[in-house]
Design a protein around this motif. Sequence first.
Motif, PDB file in Angstrom:
ATOM      1  N   LEU A  83       0.864  -1.050  -0.016  1.00 33.47           N
ATOM      2  CA  LEU A  83       0.058  -0.082   0.005  1.00 33.47           C
ATOM      3  C   LEU A  83       1.085   1.118  -0.077  1.00 33.47           C
ATOM      4  CD1 LEU A  83      -2.918  -1.097   2.412  1.00 33.47           C
ATOM      5  CD2 LEU A  83      -2.937  -0.833  -0.039  1.00 33.47           C
ATOM      6  N   VAL A  84       1.850   1.260   0.799  1.00 34.46           N
ATOM      7  CA  VAL A  84       2.666   2.441   0.835  1.00 34.46           C
ATOM      8  C   VAL A  84       3.433   2.633  -0.510  1.00 34.46           C
ATOM      9  CG1 VAL A  84       5.002   3.179   1.785  1.00 34.46           C
ATOM     10  CG2 VAL A  84       3.258   2.155   3.283  1.00 34.46           C
ATOM     11  N   ALA A  85       3.962   1.500  -1.083  1.00 33.33           N
ATOM     12  CA  ALA A  85       4.622   1.455  -2.481  1.00 33.33           C
ATOM     13  C   ALA A  85       3.575   1.978  -3.545  1.00 33.33           C
ATOM     14  CB  ALA A  85       5.087   0.163  -3.157  1.00 33.33           C
ATOM     15  N   ASP A  86       2.421   1.855  -3.385  1.00 33.50           N
ATOM     16  CA  ASP A  86       1.611   2.206  -4.458  1.00 33.50           C
ATOM     17  C   ASP A  86       0.701   3.539  -3.995  1.00 33.50           C
ATOM     18  OD1 ASP A  86       1.966  -0.052  -5.938  1.00 33.50           O
ATOM     19  OD2 ASP A  86       0.365  -1.205  -5.029  1.00 33.50           O
ATOM     20  N   ALA A  87       0.939   4.299  -2.965  1.00 30.00           N
ATOM     21  CA  ALA A  87       0.271   5.352  -2.612  1.00 30.00           C
ATOM     22  C   ALA A  87       0.613   6.582  -3.445  1.00 30.00           C
ATOM     23  CB  ALA A  87       0.488   5.563  -1.214  1.00 30.00           C
ATOM     24  N   ALA A  88      -0.102   7.476  -3.522  1.00 33.68           N
ATOM     25  CA  ALA A  88      -0.169   8.708  -4.307  1.00 33.68           C
ATOM     26  C   ALA A  88       0.949   9.397  -3.469  1.00 33.68           C
ATOM     27  CB  ALA A  88      -1.264   9.545  -4.393  1.00 33.68           C
ATOM     28  N   PRO A  89       1.879  10.263  -3.979  1.00 30.62           N
ATOM     29  CA  PRO A  89       2.953  11.135  -3.203  1.00 30.62           C
ATOM     30  C   PRO A  89       2.406  12.185  -2.566  1.00 30.62           C
ATOM     31  CG  PRO A  89       3.171  11.442  -5.790  1.00 30.62           C
ATOM     32  CD  PRO A  89       2.050  10.480  -5.439  1.00 30.62           C
ATOM     33  N   ALA A  90       0.965  12.760  -3.135  1.00 33.51           N
ATOM     34  CA  ALA A  90       0.418  13.945  -2.627  1.00 33.51           C
ATOM     35  C   ALA A  90       0.305  13.906  -1.304  1.00 33.51           C
ATOM     36  CB  ALA A  90      -0.931  14.409  -3.294  1.00 33.51           C
ATOM     37  N   GLU A  91       0.298  15.138  -0.515  1.00 33.79           N
ATOM     38  CA  GLU A  91      -0.250  14.977   0.930  1.00 33.79           C
ATOM     39  C   GLU A  91      -1.775  14.737   1.112  1.00 33.79           C
ATOM     40  OE1 GLU A  91       0.713  15.676   4.941  1.00 33.79           O
ATOM     41  OE2 GLU A  91       2.101  15.601   3.149  1.00 33.79           O
ATOM     42  N   PRO A  92      -2.126  14.191   1.816  1.00 32.38           N
ATOM     43  CA  PRO A  92      -3.576  13.951   2.076  1.00 32.38           C
ATOM     44  C   PRO A  92      -4.233  15.212   2.679  1.00 32.38           C
ATOM     45  CG  PRO A  92      -2.380  12.556   3.868  1.00 32.38           C
ATOM     46  CD  PRO A  92      -1.413  13.164   2.861  1.00 32.38           C
ATOM     47  N   PRO A  93      -5.642  15.399   2.399  1.00 30.40           N
ATOM     48  CA  PRO A  93      -6.254  16.661   3.247  1.00 30.40           C
ATOM     49  C   PRO A  93      -6.319  16.295   4.586  1.00 30.40           C
ATOM     50  CG  PRO A  93      -7.668  15.066   2.029  1.00 30.40           C
ATOM     51  CD  PRO A  93      -6.599  14.705   1.540  1.00 30.40           C
ATOM     52  N   ALA A  94      -6.380  17.498   5.392  1.00 31.54           N
ATOM     53  CA  ALA A  94      -6.504  17.404   6.745  1.00 31.54           C
ATOM     54  C   ALA A  94      -7.790  16.778   7.068  1.00 31.54           C
ATOM     55  CB  ALA A  94      -6.115  19.002   7.371  1.00 31.54           C
ATOM     56  N   PRO A  95      -7.966  16.084   8.169  1.00 28.68           N
ATOM     57  CA  PRO A  95      -9.349  15.476   8.590  1.00 28.68           C
ATOM     58  C   PRO A  95     -10.089  16.339   9.493  1.00 28.68           C
ATOM     59  CG  PRO A  95      -7.409  14.466   9.914  1.00 28.68           C
ATOM     60  CD  PRO A  95      -6.768  15.361   8.956  1.00 28.68           C
ATOM     61  N   ALA A  96     -11.365  16.097   9.230  1.00 26.69           N
ATOM     62  CA  ALA A  96     -12.135  16.823  10.404  1.00 26.69           C
ATOM     63  C   ALA A  96     -11.688  16.742  11.677  1.00 26.69           C
ATOM     64  CB  ALA A  96     -13.660  16.429  10.117  1.00 26.69           C
ATOM     65  N   ARG A  97     -11.151  15.785  12.122  1.00 28.76           N
ATOM     66  CA  ARG A  97     -10.829  15.575  13.478  1.00 28.76           C
ATOM     67  C   ARG A  97      -9.532  14.440  13.368  1.00 28.76           C
ATOM     68  NH1 ARG A  97     -11.761  10.356  15.356  1.00 28.76           N
ATOM     69  NH2 ARG A  97     -13.362   9.397  14.890  1.00 28.76           N
ATOM     70  N   PRO A  98      -8.704  14.639  14.485  1.00 33.56           N
ATOM     71  CA  PRO A  98      -7.432  13.633  14.576  1.00 33.56           C
ATOM     72  C   PRO A  98      -8.018  12.359  15.060  1.00 33.56           C
ATOM     73  CG  PRO A  98      -7.743  15.042  16.456  1.00 33.56           C
ATOM     74  CD  PRO A  98      -8.543  15.609  15.634  1.00 33.56           C
ATOM     75  N   GLY A  99      -7.277  11.362  14.649  1.00 34.71           N
ATOM     76  CA  GLY A  99      -7.823  10.001  14.801  1.00 34.71           C
ATOM     77  C   GLY A  99      -7.440   9.733  16.380  1.00 34.71           C
ATOM     78  N   ARG A 100      -8.107   8.697  16.738  1.00 37.96           N
ATOM     79  CA  ARG A 100      -8.118   8.319  18.245  1.00 37.96           C
ATOM     80  C   ARG A 100      -7.597   6.877  18.259  1.00 37.96           C
ATOM     81  NH1 ARG A 100     -14.289   9.362  20.013  1.00 37.96           N
ATOM     82  NH2 ARG A 100     -14.432   8.172  18.186  1.00 37.96           N
ATOM     83  N   VAL A 101      -7.108   6.460  19.627  1.00 40.85           N
ATOM     84  CA  VAL A 101      -6.746   5.124  19.889  1.00 40.85           C
ATOM     85  C   VAL A 101      -7.978   4.560  20.689  1.00 40.85           C
ATOM     86  CG1 VAL A 101      -4.958   3.648  21.110  1.00 40.85           C
ATOM     87  CG2 VAL A 101      -4.372   5.313  19.469  1.00 40.85           C
ATOM     88  N   VAL A 102      -8.363   3.301  20.486  1.00 43.33           N
ATOM     89  CA  VAL A 102      -9.555   2.665  21.247  1.00 43.33           C
ATOM     90  C   VAL A 102      -8.831   1.504  21.954  1.00 43.33           C
ATOM     91  CG1 VAL A 102     -11.605   1.580  21.226  1.00 43.33           C
ATOM     92  CG2 VAL A 102     -11.048   3.528  19.415  1.00 43.33           C
ATOM     93  N   ILE A 103      -8.583   1.441  23.486  1.00 43.59           N
ATOM     94  CA  ILE A 103      -8.198   0.457  24.103  1.00 43.59           C
ATOM     95  C   ILE A 103      -9.393  -0.278  24.580  1.00 43.59           C
ATOM     96  CG2 ILE A 103      -7.126  -0.490  26.157  1.00 43.59           C
ATOM     97  CD1 ILE A 103      -5.256   0.884  24.104  1.00 43.59           C
ATOM     98  N   LEU A 104      -9.397  -1.606  24.513  1.00 42.21           N
ATOM     99  CA  LEU A 104     -10.606  -2.452  24.803  1.00 42.21           C
ATOM    100  C   LEU A 104     -10.449  -2.799  26.030  1.00 42.21           C
ATOM    101  CD1 LEU A 104     -10.936  -4.801  21.929  1.00 42.21           C
ATOM    102  CD2 LEU A 104     -12.426  -2.900  22.363  1.00 42.21           C
ATOM    103  N   ALA A 105     -11.677  -2.925  27.016  1.00 43.42           N
ATOM    104  CA  ALA A 105     -11.688  -3.232  28.573  1.00 43.42           C
ATOM    105  C   ALA A 105     -11.622  -4.756  28.320  1.00 43.42           C
ATOM    106  CB  ALA A 105     -13.134  -2.984  28.878  1.00 43.42           C
ATOM    107  N   SER A 106     -11.395  -5.310  29.512  1.00 43.37           N
ATOM    108  CA  SER A 106     -11.105  -6.960  29.494  1.00 43.37           C
ATOM    109  C   SER A 106     -12.090  -7.568  29.188  1.00 43.37           C
ATOM    110  CB  SER A 106     -10.635  -7.373  30.987  1.00 43.37           C
ATOM    111  OG  SER A 106     -11.595  -6.963  31.839  1.00 43.37           O
ATOM    112  N   GLY A 107     -13.207  -7.220  29.115  1.00 47.35           N
ATOM    113  CA  GLY A 107     -14.517  -8.267  28.749  1.00 47.35           C
ATOM    114  C   GLY A 107     -14.652  -9.197  29.759  1.00 47.35           C
ATOM    115  N   THR A 108     -14.326  -9.026  31.024  1.00 53.01           N
ATOM    116  CA  THR A 108     -14.571 -10.433  32.044  1.00 53.01           C
ATOM    117  C   THR A 108     -16.038 -10.445  32.538  1.00 53.01           C
ATOM    118  OG1 THR A 108     -14.235  -8.649  33.748  1.00 53.01           O
ATOM    119  CG2 THR A 108     -12.293 -10.124  32.982  1.00 53.01           C
TER     120      THR A 108
END
Length: 265
Positions: A83-108
Motif C-alpha cells: 500500500l505504501v509503495a502504491d500510494a500517491a505522493p500528494a499530501e492527504p487532506p486534513a481530517p475533520a478531527r484527528p484519529g483516536r486510539v481505542v483500548i478495549l476493556a477486559s471483557g470479563t
Amino acid sequence: ALSKAGADAVLLNTGFAGPQVTDVCRSEQVQLLVHDADLAEAAAGAGLPQVVAWPAPAPPDAGRGPTPSTGPAPPRMGTLDELVADAAPAEPPAPARPGRVVILASGTTGRPKGAPRDLSATAASAVTLLSRIPYRSRDTRVIAPPLFHAWGYANLLAGLALSSTVVLRRRFDPLVCLSDISTHRARMLVAVPVMVQRLADLPDEARAWERGVDELAQQDAEVAEYVRSLEEAKDATDLPEASGDAIAREFERYLRRRGEHGGGR
C-alpha cells in the motif's frame, strides 16, 4: 498515519477467537482489519477488508494458532508495504478531527468495550507516567504486557518520548523475558502482577522439573543413561548452547521421540 487520516485505531486482543473478533468489530464499527499473517483465519469471519502488516511466517514465540473460520474469504488489500509503495505522493487532506486510539476493556463481565483516547489524552497519560515513575531517557526497557493492553501501550509511548530502546515479544514467556533483560541489558521491566508472579515461580518450577527427571531416571535405566550423556555433553560443551535450559529442551525432545516410537510410559 491513522491520525492524519482522521481514522480511529481499535487495538484488538490477539488472543481473540474468530467469533470474538467479529463481535468486537461489529460493536466498534470497524471498517478495516490490519493484522499479521498468522491471524488471518481468526480475522476472516468478520468479513472486512484486510491488510497484512507482517506477511512473514509467525516467529517461534507466536503462541497458539488462529481460530479456523468457515465463512467466505474477506477482500484482501495486500500488505502495508504494498500500500505504501502504491500510494500517491500528494499530501492527504486534513481530517475533520484527528484519529483516536481505542483500548478495549477486559471483557470479563461481557463483551469488551472500547475506550477511545484522542492524542491529547494519550499524551497526558504519558506525561503522568513520566511525572510519577523515574524513567530515564535513552534507556532500554522490556515491555512484557501486549500493546493492546493499556499498561503496555502507555509505556511504549513513554519509551518513544524518551528515545528509549523497547524490547517487545508477541507473547509473554518468563524464561524468554529473563533472557531479554540479560541480553539487552534492560534497566526496566514493565509487567503486570501475574507476570511478576510467574517470574518469581521459576525457581520452584525448575526444582519440580528436576525432581521429576530424577524420579524418571531412577525408574528407567535408558532415561538415566540419556540424562548422563546430556550432562557430560554440557561439561564438554558439546551440546549447542550448553546450559540448563538447553539440556531441558533436549531432554523433552528425547521424551517426545521416545513416546512416538512406543517407548514412553
